[in-house]
Design a protein around this motif. Structure first.
Motif, PDB file in Angstrom:
ATOM      1  N   GLY A   1       0.940  -1.170  -0.168  1.00  0.00           N
ATOM      2  CA  GLY A   1       0.133   0.162  -0.150  1.00  0.00           C
ATOM      3  C   GLY A   1       0.792   1.320  -0.035  1.00  0.00           C
ATOM      4  N   ILE A   2       0.098   2.415  -0.311  1.00  0.00           N
ATOM      5  CA  ILE A   2       1.282   3.735  -0.304  1.00  0.00           C
ATOM      6  C   ILE A   2       0.453   4.654   0.796  1.00  0.00           C
ATOM      7  CG2 ILE A   2      -0.244   4.636  -2.027  1.00  0.00           C
ATOM      8  CD1 ILE A   2       3.677   4.513  -2.000  1.00  0.00           C
ATOM      9  N   GLY A   3       1.395   5.527   1.446  1.00  0.00           N
ATOM     10  CA  GLY A   3       0.892   6.724   2.109  1.00  0.00           C
ATOM     11  C   GLY A   3       0.652   5.813   3.491  1.00  0.00           C
TER      12      GLY A   3
ATOM     13  N   SER B   1      -5.875  -0.315  -0.773  1.00  0.00           N
ATOM     14  CA  SER B   1      -5.939   1.314  -1.134  1.00  0.00           C
ATOM     15  C   SER B   1      -7.438   1.423  -1.252  1.00  0.00           C
ATOM     16  CB  SER B   1      -5.686   1.302  -2.532  1.00  0.00           C
ATOM     17  OG  SER B   1      -5.842   2.453  -3.388  1.00  0.00           O
ATOM     18  N   TYR B   2      -8.037   2.448  -0.513  1.00  0.00           N
ATOM     19  CA  TYR B   2      -9.441   2.654  -0.320  1.00  0.00           C
ATOM     20  C   TYR B   2      -9.979   3.172  -1.577  1.00  0.00           C
ATOM     21  CZ  TYR B   2     -13.615   4.147   2.172  1.00  0.00           C
ATOM     22  OH  TYR B   2     -14.959   4.094   2.235  1.00  0.00           O
TER      23      TYR B   2
ATOM     24  N   GLU C   1       0.899   4.395  -7.378  1.00  0.00           N
ATOM     25  CA  GLU C   1       2.081   3.415  -7.385  1.00  0.00           C
ATOM     26  C   GLU C   1       1.743   2.138  -6.782  1.00  0.00           C
ATOM     27  OE1 GLU C   1       2.843   7.564  -5.180  1.00  0.00           O
ATOM     28  OE2 GLU C   1       1.113   6.148  -5.521  1.00  0.00           O
ATOM     29  N   VAL C   2       0.437   1.823  -6.724  1.00  0.00           N
ATOM     30  CA  VAL C   2      -0.067   0.479  -6.307  1.00  0.00           C
ATOM     31  C   VAL C   2      -0.411  -0.050  -7.803  1.00  0.00           C
ATOM     32  CG1 VAL C   2      -1.825  -0.960  -5.334  1.00  0.00           C
ATOM     33  CG2 VAL C   2      -0.524   0.550  -3.959  1.00  0.00           C
ATOM     34  N   ILE C   3      -1.197   0.831  -8.554  1.00  0.00           N
ATOM     35  CA  ILE C   3      -1.645   0.464  -9.776  1.00  0.00           C
ATOM     36  C   ILE C   3      -0.598  -0.287 -10.847  1.00  0.00           C
ATOM     37  CG2 ILE C   3      -2.888   1.021 -11.884  1.00  0.00           C
ATOM     38  CD1 ILE C   3      -4.363   0.845  -9.115  1.00  0.00           C
ATOM     39  N   ARG C   4       0.695   0.544 -10.528  1.00  0.00           N
ATOM     40  CA  ARG C   4       1.832   0.392 -11.548  1.00  0.00           C
ATOM     41  C   ARG C   4       2.329  -1.100 -11.512  1.00  0.00           C
ATOM     42  NH1 ARG C   4       5.595   5.323 -11.353  1.00  0.00           N
ATOM     43  NH2 ARG C   4       6.652   4.330 -13.250  1.00  0.00           N
TER      44      ARG C   4
ATOM     45  N   THR D   1     -10.203  -2.513  -0.663  1.00  0.00           N
ATOM     46  CA  THR D   1     -10.516  -1.259  -1.097  1.00  0.00           C
ATOM     47  C   THR D   1     -12.062  -0.922  -0.953  1.00  0.00           C
ATOM     48  OG1 THR D   1     -10.476   0.019  -3.352  1.00  0.00           O
ATOM     49  CG2 THR D   1     -11.198  -2.350  -3.227  1.00  0.00           C
ATOM     50  N   GLY D   2     -12.255   0.564  -0.761  1.00  0.00           N
ATOM     51  CA  GLY D   2     -13.525   0.895  -0.823  1.00  0.00           C
ATOM     52  C   GLY D   2     -14.373   1.098  -2.341  1.00  0.00           C
TER      53      GLY D   2
END
Length: 200
Positions: free
Chosen positions: A38-40, A86-87, A93-96, A112-113
């Motif tokens: 995850g990021i952030g 990833s909400y 960054e995750v998608i890539r 995810t949300g």
């Protein structure tokens, strides 16, 4: 803030379904490692969940998606399970790294949300978190969403450890330091003074 986050947890608890069981089975039947990403703020939550998994008998680590883009994808193998948090489901960054995870052949789980997001569409199993309010008065900072993700991860780790039959002594093997470790594995014989000259 407490009330809003508690309400978000209740909301998720009430909507838990067979998806949780599916994810749990993928984790407990995994022959490799469980990898969180995850990021952030979601990245911080992923790191804590990985640490909880590891301490309770599920080999796990957290993979930073930016580092993954620069070679750390080599840490993933085809017998691993990757849990991406990833909400929005659209964190760049995750998608890539999703195409490469699929190329490697690891199972991809999304938390995810947004069930229509890029992350959700790429995943093998998707846990869509039901809608709730963020505790941030602006409705922007990840607050309720990170609390919910953390609790969901804790639930997976704890229930998995119960399935393994994880015991106090097992926990002690992985947690030798601090008061917890001493209480679980330290014996009187380890610290007692011994007179080897007068030993019987």
């Amino acid at each position: 803030v407490f009330d809003i986050e508690i309400e978000a947890l209740k909301c998720i608890q009430e909507t838990l379904d067979n998806t949780f069981v599916q994810i749990l089975e993928l984790v407990t039947n995994c022959n490799g490692k469980v990898i969180l990403t995850g990021i952030g703020k979601s990245g911080h939550i992923a790191s804590k969940i990985a640490a909880t998994f590891s301490s309770l008998g599920t080999p796990a680590f957290c993979l930073h998606p930016a580092d993954a883009m620069h070679g750390d994808l080599g840490m993933i193998s085809s017998n691993d399970v990757v849990i991406a948090i990833s909400y929005s489901g659209e964190s760049d960054e995750v998608i890539r790294i999703l195409p490469n995870i699929k190329m490697i052949g690891a199972v991809l789980i999304a938390i995810t949300g947004n069930g229509m997001s890029t992350l959700a569409q790429a995943a093998d199993v998707v846990q869509v978190l039901s809608k709730f309010k963020e505790a941030c008065y602006l409705g922007l900072a990840p607050t309720s969403s990170t609390t919910v993700s953390l609790c969901y991860g804790d639930a997976l780790a704890v229930v998995a450890s119960g399935i393994y039959g994880f015991k106090n002594v097992d926990f002690g093997k992985f947690h030798p330091a601090g008061s917890l470790g001493k209480k679980l594995i330290l014996k009187v014989d380890d610290i007692m003074a011994k007179d080897l000259n007068n030993a019987v």
